[in-house]
Design a protein around this motif. Sequence first.
Motif, short mmCIF file in Angstrom:
data_model
loop_
_atom_site.label_atom_id
_atom_site.label_comp_id
_atom_site.label_asym_id
_atom_site.label_seq_id
_atom_site.Cartn_x
_atom_site.Cartn_y
_atom_site.Cartn_z
N TRP A 6 4.95 27.06 16.44
CA TRP A 6 6.04 25.85 16.68
C TRP A 6 5.47 24.59 17.28
CZ3 TRP A 6 11.20 26.38 15.97
CH2 TRP A 6 11.69 27.47 15.29
N GLU A 7 4.38 24.73 17.82
CA GLU A 7 3.89 23.59 18.69
C GLU A 7 3.28 22.83 17.72
OE1 GLU A 7 1.12 24.23 22.08
OE2 GLU A 7 2.46 25.96 22.51
N ARG A 50 3.71 22.70 14.17
CA ARG A 50 4.71 22.02 13.45
C ARG A 50 5.79 21.05 13.92
NH1 ARG A 50 5.74 28.05 11.73
NH2 ARG A 50 7.53 27.90 13.42
N GLY A 51 5.93 21.15 15.31
CA GLY A 51 6.81 20.38 15.96
C GLY A 51 6.28 19.01 16.60
N GLY A 52 5.01 19.13 16.63
CA GLY A 52 3.94 17.88 17.40
C GLY A 52 4.33 17.92 18.70
N TYR A 53 4.20 18.96 19.47
CA TYR A 53 4.62 19.08 20.87
C TYR A 53 3.57 20.25 21.44
CZ TYR A 53 7.05 23.43 20.52
OH TYR A 53 7.60 24.69 20.54
N LEU A 81 17.73 27.02 18.54
CA LEU A 81 17.07 27.00 17.14
C LEU A 81 17.04 28.35 16.30
CD1 LEU A 81 14.19 24.54 17.60
CD2 LEU A 81 16.37 23.73 16.52
N ASP A 82 16.83 29.42 17.09
CA ASP A 82 16.78 30.83 16.46
C ASP A 82 18.09 31.66 16.81
OD1 ASP A 82 16.09 33.42 15.99
OD2 ASP A 82 14.06 33.02 16.02
N SER A 127 7.79 22.52 28.26
CA SER A 127 8.59 22.28 27.49
C SER A 127 9.85 23.60 27.54
CB SER A 127 8.16 22.44 25.93
OG SER A 127 7.24 21.22 25.74
N SER A 173 -1.57 23.94 25.76
CA SER A 173 -1.09 24.82 24.37
C SER A 173 -0.93 26.48 24.56
CB SER A 173 -1.85 24.53 23.23
OG SER A 173 -1.24 25.17 22.09
#
Length: 128
Positions: A12-13, A15-18, A111-112, A31, A7
């Motif tokens: 973002w990780e 919130r996005g579950g990754y 995304l941004d 990723s 990690s």
Amino acid sequence: MDRRLVSSGSAWEARGGYSRAVVAGRRVFVSGTAPIMPGDADPPPDAYGQARRCLEIVGEALREAGGGLEHVVRTRLLLTDASDAADVLRAHAEAFGETRPATTGVVVGLLDPRWLVEIEADAILPGP
């Protein structure tokens, strides 16, 4: 097979579950890595600067996984504008030099709206 998550601590990780990267045996899957700046500051305004930032983050994840950029075997370059390819490839060449991983580049929406590039990487860690 051993599986370990790497990690970066990015919101973002969560919130996005990754994960920034996943280590599975000797393989590392990093990723899609956008030019995220500390404190969510604006990324560099140019594709070259953003690609360098993406590759710094990729390198940090690989170091935490036990490797480095020299272990990368494949990258994916996601660009918002094909005209930025030369600048992104210049940063890629500087990072990988003699490693020369297999690479794919595609034009996508990210995304941004500040992001011009995102980079994924797969690596194989040294082993016995």
